[in-house]
Design an enzyme around this catalytic site. Structure first.
Site, PDB file in Angstrom:
ATOM      1  N   TYR A   1      -1.865  -2.626   7.799  1.00  0.00           N
ATOM      2  CA  TYR A   1      -3.013  -3.376   7.921  1.00  0.00           C
ATOM      3  C   TYR A   1      -3.252  -3.721   9.288  1.00  0.00           C
ATOM      4  CZ  TYR A   1      -2.943  -4.822   3.079  1.00  0.00           C
ATOM      5  OH  TYR A   1      -2.967  -4.747   1.620  1.00  0.00           O
TER       6      TYR A   1
ATOM      7  N   ARG B   1       0.940  -1.247   0.084  1.00  0.00           N
ATOM      8  CA  ARG B   1       0.000   0.175   0.091  1.00  0.00           C
ATOM      9  C   ARG B   1       0.962   1.308  -0.033  1.00  0.00           C
ATOM     10  NH1 ARG B   1      -4.849  -2.517   1.502  1.00  0.00           N
ATOM     11  NH2 ARG B   1      -6.099  -1.180   0.116  1.00  0.00           N
TER      12      ARG B   1
ATOM     13  N   GLN C   1       0.000   2.836  -6.019  1.00  0.00           N
ATOM     14  CA  GLN C   1      -1.693   2.954  -6.116  1.00  0.00           C
ATOM     15  C   GLN C   1      -2.337   2.742  -7.311  1.00  0.00           C
ATOM     16  OE1 GLN C   1      -3.907   4.965  -3.334  1.00  0.00           O
ATOM     17  NE2 GLN C   1      -2.123   6.299  -2.256  1.00  0.00           N
TER      18      GLN C   1
ATOM     19  N   ASP D   1      -3.418  -0.706  -7.484  1.00  0.00           N
ATOM     20  CA  ASP D   1      -3.958  -1.466  -6.239  1.00  0.00           C
ATOM     21  C   ASP D   1      -5.423  -1.946  -6.268  1.00  0.00           C
ATOM     22  OD1 ASP D   1      -4.735  -1.986  -3.556  1.00  0.00           O
ATOM     23  OD2 ASP D   1      -4.130   0.116  -2.826  1.00  0.00           O
TER      24      ASP D   1
ATOM     25  N   SER E   1      -7.791  -1.279  -3.188  1.00  0.00           N
ATOM     26  CA  SER E   1      -8.304  -0.271  -3.077  1.00  0.00           C
ATOM     27  C   SER E   1      -9.526   0.239  -3.795  1.00  0.00           C
ATOM     28  CB  SER E   1      -7.451   0.886  -3.083  1.00  0.00           C
ATOM     29  OG  SER E   1      -6.619   1.044  -1.750  1.00  0.00           O
TER      30      SER E   1
HETATM   31  N1  NAP Z   1      -6.543   8.254  -1.807  1.00  0.00           N
HETATM   32  C1  NAP Z   1      -6.213   7.230  -1.158  1.00  0.00           C
HETATM   33  O1  NAP Z   1      -7.068   6.356  -1.499  1.00  0.00           O
HETATM   34  C2  NAP Z   1      -5.498   7.127  -0.284  1.00  0.00           C
HETATM   35  C3  NAP Z   1      -5.524   6.093   0.701  1.00  0.00           C
HETATM   36  C4  NAP Z   1      -4.408   5.865   1.604  1.00  0.00           C
HETATM   37  C5  NAP Z   1      -3.284   6.767   1.710  1.00  0.00           C
HETATM   38  N2  NAP Z   1      -3.157   7.767   0.681  1.00  0.00           N
HETATM   39  C6  NAP Z   1      -2.127   8.521   0.701  1.00  0.00           C
HETATM   40  O2  NAP Z   1      -2.224   9.971   1.369  1.00  0.00           O
HETATM   41  C7  NAP Z   1      -1.582  10.889   0.704  1.00  0.00           C
HETATM   42  C8  NAP Z   1      -2.532  11.956   0.077  1.00  0.00           C
HETATM   43  O3  NAP Z   1      -1.897  13.001  -0.171  1.00  0.00           O
HETATM   44  P1  NAP Z   1      -2.326  14.434   0.001  1.00  0.00           P
HETATM   45  O4  NAP Z   1      -1.387  15.538  -0.519  1.00  0.00           O
HETATM   46  O5  NAP Z   1      -3.893  14.523   0.011  1.00  0.00           O
HETATM   47  O6  NAP Z   1      -2.229  14.400   1.945  1.00  0.00           O
HETATM   48  P2  NAP Z   1      -0.779  14.197   2.624  1.00  0.00           P
HETATM   49  O7  NAP Z   1       0.405  14.167   1.933  1.00  0.00           O
HETATM   50  O8  NAP Z   1      -1.017  13.330   3.711  1.00  0.00           O
HETATM   51  O9  NAP Z   1      -0.614  15.659   3.150  1.00  0.00           O
HETATM   52  C9  NAP Z   1      -1.793  16.399   4.075  1.00  0.00           C
HETATM   53  C10 NAP Z   1      -1.143  17.552   4.576  1.00  0.00           C
HETATM   54  O10 NAP Z   1      -2.319  18.176   5.083  1.00  0.00           O
HETATM   55  C11 NAP Z   1      -1.981  18.969   6.114  1.00  0.00           C
HETATM   56  N3  NAP Z   1      -3.022  19.030   7.227  1.00  0.00           N
HETATM   57  C12 NAP Z   1      -3.485  18.285   7.906  1.00  0.00           C
HETATM   58  N4  NAP Z   1      -4.338  18.699   8.779  1.00  0.00           N
HETATM   59  C13 NAP Z   1      -4.682  19.986   8.287  1.00  0.00           C
HETATM   60  C14 NAP Z   1      -5.560  21.126   8.588  1.00  0.00           C
HETATM   61  N5  NAP Z   1      -6.589  20.889   9.550  1.00  0.00           N
HETATM   62  N6  NAP Z   1      -5.555  22.323   7.977  1.00  0.00           N
HETATM   63  C15 NAP Z   1      -4.457  22.506   7.190  1.00  0.00           C
HETATM   64  N7  NAP Z   1      -3.615  21.492   6.635  1.00  0.00           N
HETATM   65  C16 NAP Z   1      -3.688  20.081   7.389  1.00  0.00           C
HETATM   66  C17 NAP Z   1      -0.596  18.223   6.892  1.00  0.00           C
HETATM   67  O11 NAP Z   1       0.198  19.265   7.024  1.00  0.00           O
HETATM   68  P3  NAP Z   1       0.498  20.000   8.653  1.00  0.00           P
HETATM   69  O12 NAP Z   1       0.303  18.766   9.664  1.00  0.00           O
HETATM   70  O13 NAP Z   1       1.379  20.779   8.609  1.00  0.00           O
HETATM   71  O14 NAP Z   1      -0.935  20.520   8.673  1.00  0.00           O
HETATM   72  C18 NAP Z   1      -0.454  17.459   5.743  1.00  0.00           C
HETATM   73  O15 NAP Z   1       1.047  17.640   5.345  1.00  0.00           O
HETATM   74  C19 NAP Z   1      -0.698  10.398  -0.460  1.00  0.00           C
HETATM   75  O16 NAP Z   1       0.532   9.825   0.047  1.00  0.00           O
HETATM   76  C20 NAP Z   1      -1.463   8.817  -0.794  1.00  0.00           C
HETATM   77  O17 NAP Z   1      -0.819   7.705  -1.247  1.00  0.00           O
HETATM   78  C21 NAP Z   1      -4.292   7.943  -0.202  1.00  0.00           C
HETATM   79  N1  NAD Z   2      -0.653   4.328   0.545  1.00  0.00           N
HETATM   80  C1  NAD Z   2      -1.599   3.888  -0.134  1.00  0.00           C
HETATM   81  O1  NAD Z   2      -1.761   4.381  -1.327  1.00  0.00           O
HETATM   82  C2  NAD Z   2      -2.940   3.190   0.403  1.00  0.00           C
HETATM   83  C3  NAD Z   2      -4.089   3.167  -0.377  1.00  0.00           C
HETATM   84  C4  NAD Z   2      -5.055   2.448   0.158  1.00  0.00           C
HETATM   85  C5  NAD Z   2      -5.061   1.758   1.469  1.00  0.00           C
HETATM   86  N2  NAD Z   2      -3.916   2.290   2.095  1.00  0.00           N
HETATM   87  C6  NAD Z   2      -3.881   1.881   3.574  1.00  0.00           C
HETATM   88  O2  NAD Z   2      -4.004   0.468   3.821  1.00  0.00           O
HETATM   89  C7  NAD Z   2      -4.521   0.113   4.794  1.00  0.00           C
HETATM   90  C8  NAD Z   2      -5.491  -1.056   4.803  1.00  0.00           C
HETATM   91  O3  NAD Z   2      -6.907  -0.273   4.077  1.00  0.00           O
HETATM   92  P1  NAD Z   2      -7.819  -1.620   3.646  1.00  0.00           P
HETATM   93  O4  NAD Z   2      -8.942  -0.794   3.312  1.00  0.00           O
HETATM   94  O5  NAD Z   2      -7.312  -2.691   2.844  1.00  0.00           O
HETATM   95  O6  NAD Z   2      -8.094  -2.211   5.128  1.00  0.00           O
HETATM   96  P2  NAD Z   2      -8.800  -3.868   5.294  1.00  0.00           P
HETATM   97  O7  NAD Z   2      -9.689  -3.975   4.292  1.00  0.00           O
HETATM   98  O8  NAD Z   2      -7.678  -4.670   5.603  1.00  0.00           O
HETATM   99  O9  NAD Z   2      -9.396  -3.721   6.780  1.00  0.00           O
HETATM  100  C9  NAD Z   2     -10.621  -2.696   6.884  1.00  0.00           C
HETATM  101  C10 NAD Z   2     -10.499  -1.939   7.866  1.00  0.00           C
HETATM  102  O10 NAD Z   2     -10.803  -2.888   9.152  1.00  0.00           O
HETATM  103  C11 NAD Z   2     -10.289  -2.530  10.266  1.00  0.00           C
HETATM  104  N3  NAD Z   2     -10.292  -3.576  11.430  1.00  0.00           N
HETATM  105  C12 NAD Z   2      -9.445  -4.750  11.288  1.00  0.00           C
HETATM  106  N4  NAD Z   2      -9.861  -5.310  12.522  1.00  0.00           N
HETATM  107  C13 NAD Z   2     -10.863  -4.553  13.159  1.00  0.00           C
HETATM  108  C14 NAD Z   2     -11.569  -4.680  14.372  1.00  0.00           C
HETATM  109  N5  NAD Z   2     -11.472  -5.659  15.427  1.00  0.00           N
HETATM  110  N6  NAD Z   2     -12.495  -3.658  14.859  1.00  0.00           N
HETATM  111  C15 NAD Z   2     -12.647  -2.657  14.014  1.00  0.00           C
HETATM  112  N7  NAD Z   2     -11.971  -2.461  12.808  1.00  0.00           N
HETATM  113  C16 NAD Z   2     -11.039  -3.352  12.357  1.00  0.00           C
HETATM  114  C17 NAD Z   2      -8.851  -2.342   9.748  1.00  0.00           C
HETATM  115  O11 NAD Z   2      -8.178  -1.321  10.782  1.00  0.00           O
HETATM  116  C18 NAD Z   2      -9.232  -1.500   8.493  1.00  0.00           C
HETATM  117  O12 NAD Z   2      -9.280  -0.270   8.557  1.00  0.00           O
HETATM  118  C19 NAD Z   2      -4.963   1.296   5.571  1.00  0.00           C
HETATM  119  O13 NAD Z   2      -3.833   1.661   6.215  1.00  0.00           O
HETATM  120  C20 NAD Z   2      -5.089   2.364   4.384  1.00  0.00           C
HETATM  121  O14 NAD Z   2      -4.916   3.689   4.795  1.00  0.00           O
HETATM  122  C21 NAD Z   2      -3.109   2.887   1.806  1.00  0.00           C
END
Ligand code: NAP
Ligand code: NAD
Ligand code: NAP
Ligand code: NAD
Lengths: 98, 460, 374, 374, 460, 98
Positions: D234, D128, D133, D136, D139
């Protein structure tokens, strides 16, 4: 044009500008207190009144002057007091909020 | 020695007055404004008392005491009587100016130069007319005199004639100051004109008129400044003159009245003022600015959305309003009538879109008992669902429908574009109540303006 | 006065005419309420809840109906196969029946009721005036139908409704086209907008334009000089010229849409044919049509009332009883509507039949053995 | 290099591994793509669309699979009843298979693939990380599952979701409780909020709290000192003490809710039992549970994967292939994910198997006859 | 005869200047402001030419021609050179005041009263120092001189000493005007001080410094007014003095710098200015007010929302911002990165809730080619998805991820609470670019403030 | 205190107020044109310069005065022209918007 008039006019024009500018964007909330305050300020005639009353040049002027001082005084005291009371109310109602 | 400082003291007083006005025009600094205003007046009075011309303080002291004794209780009148009090206080101020002018005339005439005489005539004219006009205004506000405008045929011609003769006497005196017998004529005509000026103006316009008279009083003081060659008087008078004028303009605008209409009210209103005004069903309208001020002063607000909010798509602006008021710690709730809008749940859809929290919505049964405690009911494009006719008018097509009792709130603000009826096509008597203010305009625009006023109107 | 409520016997009907909340209200007003056991099951109102609300529970519908002065029903009376008798004939002559009878669609039931001497009120004929809104079952049921139509469409559609930007590319929002924007249509517009779709709606009545805009959707319409509204606020029939222009418009919008929701009715009863088989052929595979007007015959030529069919990749849902798919709230609202109607004419311990009253006059279907003229 | 895509044979599977749009993209990159006739029908992609995109259409899956260097699939390979052979055995040794294999749930398939010498990548094991992504599938499919779960719940619920003030009284908004707020759970939260419900969510991972709030919903959680997250992001298993406290919380919230959506998984695969039969008994009649974790065994004790059951008035939907109910977009996204994966390692006219690469190492399931250790 | 009108002409000129400033301070009336300003200057010059003291116009005419010949091309410098031009123009203005002072001194001294001499000393001091200081500022802006601050030990002591000696000479002259030899000392020291004042101030602060020098030049003119007993000079000078001062205060605030820091920059900056500044990775931060000004001046804005917008639940405020900018006819688009937020479509959910029209959302592939044409990229709580490291830093965990190329916009405004990293846990070099301004704070609060500034900052 | 000084001070104080009030809430957009305008206004020294140059009392004063007039003139012409040009730009960019 007499220098007196010239000087007076400068001052008058500028003061008018100041008045306009200062009041131009006043919050409607403050219309009433502002009115009371300008009311109080208009009692500035007290300056002239005191002189006339104090000079004691003729009886007429003294009497008129004295009455004028009293009138101005009513205006001053009343104007400031009421403005102050009004503003105090603002405060209270602010604090009274839930 | 000390009297050499007098000009500086006066300068300080003048600056204080400017600051006083400046600070009073924004809420957070208003108190400071009053204090510096008092200080300015103290400087002015103190400075004057130092003047070498003054030979005796006896009468002055007596007058001070008399003025204070009368002034303090006057300032303790209940708040609702503020306009009257201001009018009365004005009368005194203007009288002071006029009396000083009179005294000066008899002291100097006929050895009086033209410039001084001109200023003096202006001072006396404005002073006396403001005096009687203020007294009249006081009478109307206090309801000692009839509040409705009194008009008669050719009123404007008569008024103008009186003013003309008064001004003419003044002009003649400038040319020939020795014609001292004209002075009483000038004085009496001025007094008369003051009365005639107010007679045709209705009680509702009095606050604006007072503010205008304030401006006249200021000009009288400024004229006195020219007579006495005193800059402080000129500044304070000019400040007063201009701020009074602009304030009355602002007040007119807030009341949605044309300024000229009030300023030349005496002449302009003859036609319309006559007859039945007062018995007619009147509607009071307000601007967004005034609405903002009313909301700002409230503690509890109940918003009643209707179809007009939907048509205007004003929900996001309503959300902003909600945020702004909530931030100011004002309790805001939404009362949704079951049939508001044009489909079941119409309002809910929109408010949900704007993310108004559910717990801020109140049901009709619960909210109706709360209207009497509400400071403001803000009706946004709702009409039929607020029509009190449903409660009592058996002939009305909506008789019997439960309505939102907005008319029981302390103030009702109604936002809609015109007086047109709603879905049921019937008139709404709510709009004619005393406590109702109409804010005309598209709901989105009006609410947007209110929000802007709330944000900016704080003064800074 | 005795009120009876029986289990609805139309197939698939899950609503019940009174819910416990209303039973309590009527009991308090002085009525005696009896409900058939299990009548509320389909809507998740167990018998116990009725008992708690002060209603009696009976097991024999014939007994309940014959003993009642006032019968409340959802559907018009029909032949009860289990008991082997027609519901109208189980009631005693002179009794009052209140329900959504839709007399224009059920002329047989009207004949039976008249023949049996029953005073019958059709809530669907209550005028659409402000005062009568609390009794207006058409509005409350239509609102549910519009809401459910969108949910069903969203469930059948092989696409997302909302726009989403994702790592695997952008998903464009679904295009929803609503034909007929009365109560059901507007609710459909609102629900589809909530789910993030791009919504367009059309209607013949001119006032609707503003109403559609007031929900943030787009209105598309045929410019017409004709007044499309009858005296009651319902749509009336228009000129052939108009229908030709409208057909063009609809064909175009349908071909561009992912979901089509049709809710058009004329006079509140008859469904005009607006979407032809030809137009369906012009639609993209995967498109979903939900025909809310199915009970009135359907706005789509291919609609089979009561069924969901797939024609050339286009799914056409002809569910003819959408309110019944939301039975808890449908029953609750229906029950409140009936209760409002009953209590409005409940005076001095009696339900007064008063043909002079504007609402009753309009709603009265049969009285003293005759069909009422309205 | 030849790519083959066959019709998915798992029952009820309507997705297809490649959609025409991706075929065109791969063809442009230099691949030869062949698709089984009718493979796209379930998702409304007709064969003609594939042809236009430059793909060949074959009719015999065995022929297609045996001739391919790279096979793209949605479901893990299984026994094809019509052809009478296992899909893994139709492929030639050394070929590459990419699909959502979920090896932990399909150990048999892994054995077959290893035995047959196939290089298999499980897209569900792609790490992840931000860079991965676009590949993925977990997702994109979880997002669909969360969205559909709410639509299904809204359709099954006998109540409205949104709050509505109507002439027949106020309708209170439905209360939705989401257990597990990963990708699916968050999408469920968002969708339920769009429909106007009042939403609460719970999860064991602490970062989720802020994420739930960021969607405007309420978070309820068990205060815990334990770290609930493993290295891959996870959820991991926690102490019995924690689960006891959590059970209390869940029982309380479930009893107060109208809809419960469960999406919890551990390690991305195993569904913990979080809603017991006892808790279901405590829920109001009419309540709906949608168990998105059904494929992993279900979070609810009474879930029957693949079925919808009613227990004591509570409807429990155990659909174990929710993405397949939105076939058009599910296929499109899946196909884009696979295409991104394939093209990422497509260099100089060849798909390079490179176990040193972070993504490939994690996704590799079998290689050169052995099970990969990851 | 005609010269009796001169005071009136001057009064008109003074009033014109006031109006000019007033009107220029709001966009819709700004042009009118310039015109009335020109009129005022014409009155002033015309009135002066009428004065009876003037015996010959020859030199005056020649000087007019010379001034115009030099002035016009200077005004045609490219817009980017406006600050330089202003500085240079200042130098001339200040020089004029100083020269007139010098001439007056040699005309009147030693028969010069104390008051006049005081004003004259002030005039000369301010005039000369402003002259050289303006020249220095010009040099720094034009990059003829090194732009970085030049500092040395005890700089403040030395500077104060020079100023002190200059002021002392002036004071001595007031007491004993016959000590005419002191006058050149005063002049030279003033010139010197002007140079020393600017040396330690960096190029970036020059616009503020220029505005402040403007204020000094105004004060010099006012001092001249006292010397010549000319009210017009006093008024124009005072206007200039106060408006220049307040303008530099406002500019400082907009740049998030303390005013005293710039005003006493020469002395305050010694410590920090020294050394490595410039080599370090610096971060420039801005206030909401400055952000609003930047947005207001833009034609195309691309908003990049990220997880931070969601955390702050700022979507409704973003909607307000969208409305406000759109109303000002600024083109606003939203670029949503595929993985912005924490779930697929996270941003869409929120923007849909706020009812941002779908056609305002642009896909990543399409928008990336548009960033170079964008005036402002407004990054709201997005981080990883804007990190240029993804494009070039092979060691970065996000290397290879397509990003939004916000760094190609003319100005990048980044709204976040701190410098902390996002989901991927890595630093973002975007924040250290020259074109990037960080606006620190919660996204909801910051956007709210920007909206407020946009609403109120328009001037009326 | 000399009356000259007194008068001057009144005028000075009032004008300072006016300047403050007028500029206090200016839009940041107008900072640069405003600076140019105040720059032009500060060329009011031209009034003194003309008198000194025109009186022709001594050669020194005439020369200094003439230079001063030229300098002021540069300031005036340049200041107004550039302000005007800047404002014209505002207009254009407004219209140029899509
Ligand atoms: N879209 C998806 O499905 C998904 C799922 C899981 C993970 N991700 C990951 O999440 C990231 C998304 O990128 P992104 O640019 O949207 O977010 P990000 O890189 O996580 O950055 C968010 C920024 O928002 C700021 N922030 C947090 N709360 C705030 C508030 N109340 N007011 C103003 N700023 C605030 C934080 O900085 P400060 O703390 O300095 O404020 C942080 O640097 C990617 O790395 C992606 O891979 C995405
Ligand atoms: N980096 C990326 O680009 C990216 C993209 C998608 C997801 N992710 C991350 O991958 C991870 C897994 O996401 P997912 O949707 O595949 O999860 P998943 O499908 O494996 O699980 C679903 C949710 O169930 C929760 N869960 C497990 N046991 C539980 C319990 N006993 N009670 C309540 N909730 C419980 C987990 O914490 C998870 O949030 C997350 O951290 C997510 O943010 C990252
Ligand atoms: N809820 C339902 O299901 C339903 C269905 C059908 C009918 N109805 C009926 O509709 C009515 C609903 O009552 P209501 O109070 O919501 O609406 P209403 O009585 O129809 O009044 C709406 C008011 O909004 C004003 N308005 C329209 N557009 C506006 C705009 N852009 N900005 C500001 N104001 C605007 C109109 O006045 P101006 O023109 O002066 O602006 C109008 O008077 C009831 O009579 C009800 O019976 C309801
Ligand atoms: N006063 C009230 O309180 C109240 C309450 C609810 C409804 N109403 C009114 O009742 C009226 C009927 O509403 P309804 O929902 O029962 O309508 P309906 O169910 O009878 O018809 C549905 C819609 O289909 C439309 N339609 C008919 N023929 C069409 C065609 N050829 N093409 C497109 N559209 C066509 C109609 O105009 C109507 O809007 C409306 O005027 C509504 O506003 C009033």
């Amino acid at each position: 044009m007499s220098p007196e008039l010239e000087q007076g006019l400068y001052v008058f024009v500028l003061a008018t500008f100041v008045g306009f500018e200062v009041i131009r964007r006043v919050s409607p909330l403050l219309h009433t207190p502002l009115m009371s305050l300008t009311n109080a300020i208009s009692a500035i005639a007290v300056v002239g009144s005191i002189v006339v009353a104090g000079e004691q040049k003729t009886t007429l002027s003294t009497v008129l002057g004295t009455v004028a001082v009293a009138c101005s005084m009513i205006n001053i005291v009343g104007g400031y007091l009421i403005t102050y009371r009004m503003l105090r109310m603002f405060r209270k109602s602010d604090r009274g909020k839930p | 020695m000390i009297e050499r400082a007098i000009p500086l003291i006066y300068l300080g007083a003048a600056a204080s007055f400017v600051l006083a006005l400046k600070w009073l025009s924004s809420v957070p600094t208003a108190r400071r404004g009053v204090i510096v205003g008092i200080a300015g007046m103290a400087l002015a009075v103190g400075g004057t008392l130092l003047r070498p011309e003054i030979v005796s303080y006896k009468w002055i002291a007596a007058a001070f005491v008399a003025g204070t004794v009368i002034g303090v209780p006057m300032a303790m009148m209940p708040m609702t009587a503020v306009p009257q009090r201001t009018a009365l206080s004005h009368a005194f101020g203007a009288l002071a100016a006029a009396l000083v002018g009179t005294a000066e005339f008899y002291l100097q005439a006929p050895r009086i130069d033209r410039f001084t005489m001109g200023a003096l005539a202006l001072e006396v004219l404005l002073g006396f007319l403001t005096f009687t006009a203020s007294l009249m205004a006081f009478g109307k506000l206090q309801e000692i005199l009839p509040t409705r405008p009194i008009t008669y045929r050719n009123q404007n011609v008569v008024n103008l004639a009186v003013l003309g003769v008064a001004a003419g006497s003044g002009a003649y005196l400038v040319a020939r100051p020795e014609a001292a017998w004209l002075f009483p004529v000038l004085a009496v005509l001025s007094l008369l004109f003051g009365v005639m000026l107010i007679v045709p103006i209705g009680g509702a316009d009095m606050p604006t008129v007072i503010s205008l008279l304030n401006s006249y009083a200021g000009l009288a003081a400024a004229a006195m400044g020219f007579v006495l060659d005193n800059k402080l008087l000129i500044i304070a008078g000019a400040l007063d003159g201009s701020s009074g004028l602009i304030l009355s303009v602002i007040m007119c605008r807030a009341m949605n009245r044309s300024f000229t209409n009030v300023l030349f009210g005496a002449f302009g209103q003859v036609q319309e003022g006559a007859g039945t005004a007062g018995e007619q069903r009147t509607v009071r309208s307000a601007t967004a600015g005034e609405a903002a001020a009313i909301l700002q002063a409230a503690s509890r607000v109940i918003v009643v959305p209707g179809y007009g909010m939907a048509v205007a798509q004003a929900q996001h602006k309503v959300r902003e309003l909600f945020d702004a008021l909530t931030k100011a710690e004002i309790d805001v709730r939404f009362a949704i009538h079951p049939v508001a809008g044009r489909m079941p749940g119409h309002m809910n859809v929109l408010l949900a879109e704007a993310d108004i929290p559910y717990d801020r919505l109140v049901e009709m049964e619960d909210v109706n008992s709360e209207f009497p405690q509400a400071d403001v009911a803000l009706v946004l494009g709702a009409n039929d669902v607020t029509n009190p006719a449903a409660r009592h008018d058996r002939s009305s097509p909506i008789y019997g429908m439960p309505i939102l009792d907005v008319d029981r709130a302390r103030t009702v603000l109604v936002v809609k574009r015109s007086m047109s009826p709603g879905f049921a096509g019937i008139e709404n008597e709510l709009y004619h109540l005393d406590r109702t203010l109409m804010v005309f305009g598209d709901a989105k625009a009006v609410v947007g303006n209110i929000v802007r006023e709330l944000a900016g109107g704080g003064g800074n | 006065m005795k009120i009876a409520v029986v289990k609805e016997i139309r197939e698939g009907e899950r609503r019940v005419a009174l819910v416990p909340e209303s039973c309590a209200k009527l009991a308090k007003a002085g009525f005696t309420v009896a409900v058939e056991g299990g009548a509320g099951n389909g809507a998740f109102f167990p018998d116990d809840a009725f008992r708690e609300a002060g209603a009696g529970i009976g097991s024999d519908p014939a007994e309940l109906l014959s003993g009642a002065d006032l019968v409340l029903k959802v559907q018009p009376p029909m032949f009860n196969r289990i008991v082997g008798r027609h519901e109208a004939y189980m009631m005693r002559p002179g009794a009052v029946l209140v329900g959504q009878l839709v007399p224009a669609r059920h002329p047989d039931a009207v004949v039976q009721l008249a023949g049996r001497g029953i005073t019958a009120f059709a809530t669907d004929r209550i005028p659409r005036i402000t005062r009568a809104q609390p009794m207006d079952t058409l509005s409350s049921m239509a609102s549910i139908a519009g809401y459910k139509a969108v949910l069903i469409a969203a469930n059948l559609l092989p696409r997302y409704f909302p726009m989403l930007s994702t790592a695997a590319g952008t998903i464009l929002p679904a295009k929803v086209f609503v034909i007929g924007a009365g109560v059901a249509g507007l609710q459909a517009v609102a629900t589809a907008r909530r789910l993030g779709a791009v919504v367009e709606a059309t209607d013949t009545r001119s006032a609707v334009r503003e109403q559609v805009l007031s929900l943030g959707a787009r209105f598309v319409g045929v410019e017409t000089g004709e007044s499309a509204e009858d005296a009651g606020g319902y749509a009336r029939e228009l000129s052939p010229e108009f229908y030709r222009k409208q057909a063009e418009l609809i064909a175009g919008r349908c071909a561009a849409s992912d979901v089509v929701i049709t809710t058009a009715l004329i006079g509140g009863v008859k469904a005009p044919r607006l979407v032809t088989a030809e137009m369906v052929r012009g639609m993209k595979p995967g498109t979903v049509i939900v025909d809310v007007a199915a009970e009135g015959g359907g706005n789509c030529e291919l609609t089979r009332p009561g069924e969901t069919v797939v024609e050339g990749g286009v799914t056409i849902c002809g569910d003819d009883n959408l309110p019944s798919t939301l039975p808890w709230h449908a029953s609750t609202l229906f029950s409140r509507n009936l209760t409002a109607f009953v209590l409005a004419f409940w005076k001095d311990g009696r339900f007064r039949v008063d043909p002079a009253d504007e609402i009753q006059r309009a709603a009265l279907v049969t009285h003293e053995g005759k069909e009422a003229t309205g």
